[in-house]
Design a protein around this motif. Structure first.
Motif, PDB file in Angstrom:
ATOM      1  N   ALA A   1     100.546 -51.099 -40.410  1.00  0.00           N
ATOM      2  CA  ALA A   1     100.342 -52.057 -41.505  1.00  0.00           C
ATOM      3  C   ALA A   1     100.355 -51.334 -42.848  1.00  0.00           C
ATOM      4  O   ALA A   1      99.808 -50.242 -42.983  1.00  0.00           O
ATOM      5  CB  ALA A   1      99.009 -52.779 -41.323  1.00  0.00           C
TER       6      ALA A   1
ATOM      7  N   PRO B   1      96.370 -55.075 -42.650  1.00  0.00           N
ATOM      8  CA  PRO B   1      97.093 -55.915 -41.706  1.00  0.00           C
ATOM      9  C   PRO B   1      97.248 -57.322 -42.316  1.00  0.00           C
ATOM     10  O   PRO B   1      96.269 -57.891 -42.796  1.00  0.00           O
ATOM     11  CB  PRO B   1      96.175 -55.947 -40.475  1.00  0.00           C
TER      12      PRO B   1
ATOM     13  N   ALA C   1      97.073 -54.152 -35.966  1.00  0.00           N
ATOM     14  CA  ALA C   1      97.811 -52.907 -36.224  1.00  0.00           C
ATOM     15  C   ALA C   1      97.233 -51.747 -35.417  1.00  0.00           C
ATOM     16  O   ALA C   1      96.063 -51.754 -35.038  1.00  0.00           O
ATOM     17  CB  ALA C   1      97.754 -52.581 -37.712  1.00  0.00           C
TER      18      ALA C   1
ATOM     19  N   THR D   1      96.897 -48.277 -40.155  1.00  0.00           N
ATOM     20  CA  THR D   1      97.025 -48.898 -41.477  1.00  0.00           C
ATOM     21  C   THR D   1      97.079 -47.783 -42.510  1.00  0.00           C
ATOM     22  O   THR D   1      96.233 -46.888 -42.505  1.00  0.00           O
ATOM     23  CB  THR D   1      95.830 -49.840 -41.745  1.00  0.00           C
TER      24      THR D   1
ATOM     25  N   CYS E   1      92.709 -53.062 -38.046  1.00  0.00           N
ATOM     26  CA  CYS E   1      93.397 -52.005 -38.801  1.00  0.00           C
ATOM     27  C   CYS E   1      93.919 -50.871 -37.936  1.00  0.00           C
ATOM     28  O   CYS E   1      94.828 -50.153 -38.342  1.00  0.00           O
ATOM     29  CB  CYS E   1      92.443 -51.388 -39.837  1.00  0.00           C
TER      30      CYS E   1
END
Ligand SMILES: NC(=O)C1=CN([C@@H]2O[C@H](COP(=O)(O)OP(=O)(O)OC[C@H]3O[C@@H](n4cnc5c(N)ncnc54)[C@H](O)[C@@H]3O)[C@@H](O)[C@H]2O)[C@H](O)CC1
Ligand SMILES: [K+]
Length: 487
Positions: free
Chosen positions: A148, A152, A169, A172, A191
């Protein structure tokens, strides 16, 4: 961040430079996944999509297979439009069949749909795309790795809440600093691993912003940690006291007062009602014991100014007598920590609590249920709720949970993220109250005492591991306290 971007631009680093660096950092993260990368890049309408186009271009320049699903639509910032036109590689048609085939073929999906500018729930085609990506990520064979950009998509960066639906995700890549949405749940769980890339917003620019929201980490309170003076006296380290519950509910306060001592208070006394004196006496060695039956007794006990931090609430019923004792504790010069029954005893009367707190140092440690009973509301923006509660009560509020928020009446707030799930066990909250009381006894200001207490609590639990019970926290504090001093 938008203000930081603008100030950075004013200082000579243009938004397009920032976007170039952001997209390049994302490309670096994708490239670090190894050989054979075939990336599907999802690009949305804002600057998050602009970052995505930069990442796609850079990856292609480095020889990776890339395709972009362009959902930018019309418009977008000048920088995003430029980034979009600078990408000359393959695009995926925005129809179901083509999207399915592209998702199926990808080894990496880069999510650049929405970042910090998400302003409403995801709906329609966007929501369907997110669901498709989430399904692909859990398919059993050759599931794509999801990276991400910034956040996200679907996670609100300010609250950590899911706006309709959100990308799950594996990684991130965010810029300059983590945002509340990376730390608060459920956002934190969407994340994956978060990495922070510096993109050229100078530290001085960020400092000049008067930031009031922090990750609860040592930088926030390192300078306030108690220091042991050579040749110091035990009274230099404060005298913590806790009030015991009645005869059948004494364990909570004993856990707490022992934790206060292990946290470094020089002396500790348990104040016990008469009916529980023998039970407590049978269990205590280093902790001293004194009789206190009611508010008058507590006021009297706290006239000894050396008793400079007091905890009450664990094991106590949320009734009028407990409230009277809490008011006595708040009126005394000692810093006060109110937990459990002493928090709920003020339900429906936050104004009365604020009057009782006055200008004194006070910390409240409610979990979600106690928080709702005292301050009302249920669910929603935890950071905003904690801040409002601190302002309304005049106390530092430790809104407990997996993502404990520590908020001060002056507007500062810290989000904690080091508590392991196995810390949710009977008595753990009592130990936390004791740790905070121990720091207060050593003269640490209320916000910092609460924040470092929450962090130490997570640290000791993590070091012990699954299967811990609250008694283990007390034992573990000795070694964890030493590790804490080295942070
Ligand atoms: N300093 C930095 O951190 C930098 C960050 N960058 C990147 O920029 C984005 C934030 O960009 P912004 O344009 O403000 O927002 P978004 O890209 O997230 O999207 C805004 C865009 O989307 C529309 N919109 C919002 N919600 C929805 C929705 N639910 N459905 C449909 N459309 C929606 C909104 O109207 C806008 O048009 C940040 O995350 C970083 O990735 C910079 O590139 C570098 C500096
Ligand atoms: K994103």
């Amino acid at each position: 961040m938008a203000v930081a971007d603008r100030r950075t631009a004013e200082a000579g680093t243009s938004m397009s430079r920032l976007m170039e660096r952001a997209g390049t950092a994302v490309a670096d993260a994708v490239a670090a996944l190894g050989h054979g990368v075939s990336a599907l890049v999802l690009a949305g309408p804002g600057n998050n999509g602009g970052d995505a186009f930069v990442a796609a271009r850079v990856l292609r320049q480095r020889g990776y297979r890339v395709a972009v699903l362009d959902l930018a639509g019309e418009g977008g910032s000048e920088e995003a439009v430029t980034a979009r036109s600078a990408y000359r590689g393959p695009r995926v048609a925005a129809d179901d069949g083509a999207i399915d085939a592209a998702v199926e073929a990808a080894t990496v999906i880069v999510d650049g749909l929405f970042g910090g500018g998400l302003s409403r729930d995801l709906e329609g085609a966007m929501a369907a795309l997110v669901t498709r990506v989430n399904r692909a990520r859990v398919r059993s064979r050759a599931a794509p790795h999801v990276v991400a950009i910034d956040l996200p998509s679907g996670i609100d960066g300010a609250t950590g809440m899911v706006r309709g639906v959100a990308i799950r995700a594996d990684r991130t890549v965010t810029f300059e600093c983590r945002k509340p949405g990376h730390l608060l749940v459920p956002g934190r769980h969407y994340c994956g691993k978060v990495t922070v890339a510096e993109i050229g917003i100078a530290a001085a620019t960020l400092k000049g912003l008067a930031v009031t929201t922090f990750a609860n980490e040592p930088d926030l309170w390192r300078a306030h940690r108690p220091k042991l003076a050579r040749g110091g006296h035990k009274y230099d380290r404060g005298h913590a006291v806790a009030v015991s519950g009645p005869m059948t509910a004494t364990g909570a306060a004993r856990l707490a007062i022992t934790a206060a001592l292990r946290t470094g208070a020089g002396l500790a006394t348990l104040l016990s009602p008469g009916d529980a004196l023998l039970v407590n006496a049978a269990h205590l060695t280093t902790v001293m014991l004194a009789r206190v039956d009611d508010a008058t007794g507590l006021t009297e006990a706290l006239t000894d100014r050396r008793r400079n931090a007091v905890l009450l609430g664990p094991g106590m019923p949320p009734d009028a007598a407990t409230r009277a004792m809490a008011e006595a504790a708040l009126a005394a010069p000692a810093a006060a920590v109110l937990d459990a029954g002493a928090v709920v005893a003020f339900a429906g009367d936050v104004a009365g609590l604020k009057r009782a707190v006055g200008e004194g140092a006070a910390v409240l440690t409610p979990h979600a249920g106690e928080f709702s009973r005292l301050f009302g509301g249920e669910g929603g923006d935890k950071l905003a709720r904690a801040r409002a509660a601190a302002a309304a009560s005049g106390a530092v509020v430790v809104f407990k949970g997996e993502d404990t928020v520590i908020a001060a009446p002056d507007g500062r707030a810290a989000i904690n993220a080091n508590a392991p799930p196995f810390l949710a066990t009977a008595g753990a909250g009592d130990v936390l109250g004791g740790i905070i009381t121990g720091f207060l006894a050593q003269g640490v200001p209320a916000f910092e005492a609460a924040a470092m207490g929450v962090f130490l609590h997570g640290l000791v639990a993590t070091r012990i591991g699954p299967g811990l019970i609250a008694d283990d926290l007390i034992d573990g504090l000795r070694a964890a306290r030493a590790a804490f001093d080295m942070l």
